[in-house]
Design a protein around this motif. Structure first.
Motif, PDB file in Angstrom:
ATOM      1  N   LEU A 106       0.840  -1.208   0.000  1.00  0.00           N
ATOM      2  CA  LEU A 106       0.000   0.000   0.000  1.00  0.00           C
ATOM      3  C   LEU A 106       0.874   1.257   0.000  1.00  0.00           C
ATOM      4  O   LEU A 106       0.574   2.227  -0.697  1.00  0.00           O
ATOM      5  N   ALA A 107       1.943   1.223   0.790  1.00  0.00           N
ATOM      6  CA  ALA A 107       2.856   2.372   0.847  1.00  0.00           C
ATOM      7  C   ALA A 107       3.497   2.620  -0.522  1.00  0.00           C
ATOM      8  O   ALA A 107       3.604   3.765  -0.977  1.00  0.00           O
ATOM      9  N   ILE A 108       3.895   1.536  -1.192  1.00  0.00           N
ATOM     10  CA  ILE A 108       4.540   1.673  -2.509  1.00  0.00           C
ATOM     11  C   ILE A 108       3.540   2.153  -3.556  1.00  0.00           C
ATOM     12  O   ILE A 108       3.848   3.010  -4.390  1.00  0.00           O
ATOM     13  N   ALA A 109       2.315   1.599  -3.512  1.00  0.00           N
ATOM     14  CA  ALA A 109       1.281   2.022  -4.469  1.00  0.00           C
ATOM     15  C   ALA A 109       0.941   3.500  -4.281  1.00  0.00           C
ATOM     16  O   ALA A 109       0.731   4.235  -5.261  1.00  0.00           O
ATOM     17  N   THR A 110       0.894   3.941  -3.029  1.00  0.00           N
ATOM     18  CA  THR A 110       0.619   5.357  -2.742  1.00  0.00           C
ATOM     19  C   THR A 110       1.745   6.227  -3.298  1.00  0.00           C
ATOM     20  O   THR A 110       1.503   7.263  -3.924  1.00  0.00           O
ATOM     21  N   GLY A 111       2.989   5.800  -3.077  1.00  0.00           N
ATOM     22  CA  GLY A 111       4.131   6.534  -3.618  1.00  0.00           C
ATOM     23  C   GLY A 111       4.115   6.592  -5.126  1.00  0.00           C
ATOM     24  O   GLY A 111       4.409   7.635  -5.726  1.00  0.00           O
ATOM     25  N   ALA A 112       3.719   5.483  -5.748  1.00  0.00           N
ATOM     26  CA  ALA A 112       3.644   5.442  -7.217  1.00  0.00           C
ATOM     27  C   ALA A 112       2.617   6.447  -7.729  1.00  0.00           C
ATOM     28  O   ALA A 112       2.876   7.190  -8.690  1.00  0.00           O
ATOM     29  N   GLY A 113       1.463   6.501  -7.090  1.00  0.00           N
ATOM     30  CA  GLY A 113       0.429   7.450  -7.500  1.00  0.00           C
ATOM     31  C   GLY A 113       0.875   8.889  -7.349  1.00  0.00           C
ATOM     32  O   GLY A 113       0.524   9.756  -8.163  1.00  0.00           O
ATOM     33  N   SER A 114       1.687   9.149  -6.328  1.00  0.00           N
ATOM     34  CA  SER A 114       2.104  10.532  -6.047  1.00  0.00           C
ATOM     35  C   SER A 114       3.088  11.079  -7.081  1.00  0.00           C
ATOM     36  O   SER A 114       3.426  12.266  -7.042  1.00  0.00           O
ATOM     37  N   LEU A 115       3.556  10.221  -7.988  1.00  0.00           N
ATOM     38  CA  LEU A 115       4.548  10.663  -8.974  1.00  0.00           C
ATOM     39  C   LEU A 115       3.961  10.934 -10.355  1.00  0.00           C
ATOM     40  O   LEU A 115       4.677  11.340 -11.266  1.00  0.00           O
ATOM     41  N   ILE A 116       2.659  10.715 -10.518  1.00  0.00           N
ATOM     42  CA  ILE A 116       2.089  10.781 -11.869  1.00  0.00           C
ATOM     43  C   ILE A 116       2.113  12.194 -12.468  1.00  0.00           C
ATOM     44  O   ILE A 116       1.971  13.181 -11.756  1.00  0.00           O
ATOM     45  N   PHE A 117       2.333  12.268 -13.746  1.00  0.00           N
ATOM     46  CA  PHE A 117       2.223  13.464 -14.591  1.00  0.00           C
ATOM     47  C   PHE A 117       2.485  14.798 -13.879  1.00  0.00           C
ATOM     48  O   PHE A 117       1.566  15.573 -13.625  1.00  0.00           O
ATOM     49  N   SER A 118       3.746  15.046 -13.588  1.00  0.00           N
ATOM     50  CA  SER A 118       4.136  16.359 -13.069  1.00  0.00           C
ATOM     51  C   SER A 118       3.821  17.418 -14.119  1.00  0.00           C
ATOM     52  O   SER A 118       4.166  17.271 -15.286  1.00  0.00           O
ATOM     53  N   HIS A 119       3.143  18.486 -13.698  1.00  0.00           N
ATOM     54  CA  HIS A 119       2.817  19.550 -14.661  1.00  0.00           C
ATOM     55  C   HIS A 119       3.050  20.917 -14.034  1.00  0.00           C
ATOM     56  O   HIS A 119       3.872  21.056 -13.127  1.00  0.00           O
ATOM     57  N   VAL A 120       2.329  21.935 -14.508  1.00  0.00           N
ATOM     58  CA  VAL A 120       2.701  23.322 -14.217  1.00  0.00           C
ATOM     59  C   VAL A 120       2.555  23.751 -12.761  1.00  0.00           C
ATOM     60  O   VAL A 120       3.052  24.805 -12.383  1.00  0.00           O
ATOM     61  N   ASN A 121       1.878  22.959 -11.916  1.00  0.00           N
ATOM     62  CA  ASN A 121       1.776  23.344 -10.508  1.00  0.00           C
ATOM     63  C   ASN A 121       2.829  22.651  -9.645  1.00  0.00           C
ATOM     64  O   ASN A 121       2.785  22.719  -8.421  1.00  0.00           O
ATOM     65  N   ASP A 122       3.780  21.973 -10.283  1.00  0.00           N
ATOM     66  CA  ASP A 122       4.826  21.244  -9.570  1.00  0.00           C
ATOM     67  C   ASP A 122       6.160  21.976  -9.744  1.00  0.00           C
ATOM     68  O   ASP A 122       6.573  22.269 -10.860  1.00  0.00           O
ATOM     69  N   GLY A 123       6.829  22.254  -8.616  1.00  0.00           N
ATOM     70  CA  GLY A 123       8.122  22.924  -8.684  1.00  0.00           C
ATOM     71  C   GLY A 123       9.139  22.146  -9.508  1.00  0.00           C
ATOM     72  O   GLY A 123       9.964  22.730 -10.221  1.00  0.00           O
ATOM     73  N   GLY A 124       9.088  20.809  -9.418  1.00  0.00           N
ATOM     74  CA  GLY A 124      10.016  19.976 -10.176  1.00  0.00           C
ATOM     75  C   GLY A 124       9.881  20.177 -11.676  1.00  0.00           C
ATOM     76  O   GLY A 124      10.873  20.118 -12.422  1.00  0.00           O
TER      77      GLY A 124
END
Length: 450
Positions: free
Chosen positions: A390-408
């Motif tokens: 569950l922890a890994i799946a949550t982390g995976a979801g948190s990385l999806i499609f970085s766009h214009v509201n992401d500092g990275g």
């Protein structure tokens, strides 16, 4: 039932993101002003009290810059010292010799995975970008082919692998076993980084033509011939010192009694900003004075490298302001409401909630902690789902499609000197590949260990 207001908020947020891209890419309006205007328009459309709108944006900008501004400034100084002393060239030369010119993209994903473990993405990025510049220049290779594997490695460990702080938060919330989580995260993370990094970079690099002039790369000019470069191990120690200090900080409770004076000191020197400050001061000696540079020259290096970071820092801050408006306007709650009304498997729910929060707020850490906080109470009443997965799946979801509201997103765009479209084709798609691949592999492991 999902109320009409939630649907309206989601549609408004989607229109805001599309409008932002159009303002920057088509109207050619300054990205900082575009982010500010779109944030204000979304806040008004969502019905936020008018007296709160400006304050909300300012809080988002300030909260983001509080960390990012320090990291970018100190990381750029360290990168400048590595470049001017020849340290970046030494590491690049060693990697090229070790992996061969045709395989430098494999070298970059390896170094990204290693450096990213204890460091937040932004810290690892500013530490490694001068090496990426030098490798690309020396091998006459596209910066996309060299840099994308590096950021893929950094991103994978950021979201999936403890003891990285973000991943460790999810482990704590789910009450998962850290050792098993690390084992499963590496099983998932290594092939994920390979697919999203070297393999995707090899595929997309020929289709992305970067401008010949890169203002940031110009700050990290390769000086000196190979015979006069600083030692490889001394250079490696200099770049790894902040990373090692961060690791010491994360192990503070193991190395000392909690709340003792030693424990507090270990936590202080392990803080991202303090560790980078110590690293920069160390580089002034190892890559400065030991290389024969005068104090005046070192001062000039540390001053002149800051000017090009001003735009990057402002854009990252504005992205944080936009993300805060998305939260305060109720878009985040609307996303949670939609997800909670869907009857889907727990692993996928954890991934989906984190993914939606990431799209709304731009922060992987916020997405991870929010999604884990929602799913953890549900998981306690369910059976058959391993908390580590569950922890890994949550982390995976948190990385999806970085766009214009992401500092990275803005860091990658500006340092790689790409357009919005090029950044989406490379970085945003890379992040999505990481997210989806990691979910698929996590689900596969869940079937294998039932």
């Amino acid at each position: 039932m999902i109320d009409h207001h939630s649907i309206f908020l989601l549609i408004s947020a989607l229109i805001a993101v599309v409008g932002l891209v159009l303002l920057i890419a088509v109207v050619k309006l300054n990205p900082f002003i575009s982010l500010f205007l779109v944030s204000l328009a979304l806040a008004v459309a969502a019905g936020m009290p008018l007296h709160n709108i400006a304050h909300s944006f300012e809080v988002g900008v300030g909260g983001t810059l509080g960390h990012i501004a320090i990291v970018v400034a100190l990381g750029t100084m360290l990168g400048k010292m590595m470049a001017e002393s020849g340290g970046a060239a030494q590491i690049a030369h060693t990697l090229i010799n070790l992996f061969g010119e045709k395989n430098v993209h494999w070298a970059m994903v390896v170094i990204g995975l290693i450096i990213g473990l204890p460091a937040f993405f932004e810290v690892g990025f500013v530490l490694l970008i001068p090496i990426a510049y030098t490798v690309a220049r020396r091998t006459k290779t596209s910066l996309v082919l060299v840099g994308l594997p590096m950021v893929a490695g950094l991103s994978v460990v950021h979201g999936l692998v403890p003891p990285h702080p973000a991943a460790l938060l999810a482990v704590t919330i789910y009450k998962a076993d850290v050792g098993r989580t690390i084992f499963y995260a590496l099983l998932v993370g290594i092939p994920t980084a390979i697919i999203a990094g070297p393999l995707y970079a090899k595929l997309i690099a020929p289709h992305v033509t970067l401008a010949e002039e890169n203002p940031m790369a110009a700050e990290f000019v390769d000086h000196g011939d190979e015979q006069s470069l600083p030692g490889f191990w001394l250079t490696l120690l200099t770049i790894l010192l902040p990373v090692l200090l961060m690791l010491v900080g994360s192990w503070a409770d193991t190395l000392s009694a909690p709340k003792s004076a030693l424990n507090e000191w270990l936590r202080l020197i392990g803080n991202d900003s303090i560790a980078l400050l110590i690293g920069v001061l160390f580089s002034f000696f190892t890559l400065g004075r030991m290389r024969g540079f005068t104090r005046e020259t070192i001062l000039r290096f540390s001053n002149e490298c800051l000017a090009p970071t001003a735009t990057i820092t402002l854009l990252v801050g504005a992205g944080g302001g936009f993300g805060r408006i998305l939260q305060d306007s109720g878009v985040s709650n609307a996303i949670i409401s939609v997800a909670m009304h869907s009857h889907i498997p727990l692993l996928f729910l954890a991934w989906l909630l984190a993914a939606l929060m990431r799209l709304a707020t731009g922060s992987a850490t916020v997405a991870m902690t929010t999604a884990a906080g929602i799913v953890a109470p549900i998981a306690l009443h369910g059976a058959g789902v391993h908390p580590e997965l569950l922890a890994i799946a949550t982390g995976a979801g948190s990385l999806i499609f970085s766009h214009v509201n992401d500092g990275g997103f803005w860091l990658v765009k500006e340092y790689f000197n790409m357009s919005i479209g090029q950044t989406i084709k490379t970085w945003s798609v890379c992040e999505t590949i990481i997210s989806v691949t990691a979910l698929v592999l996590t689900v596969a492991i869940s079937f294998a260990i039932r």
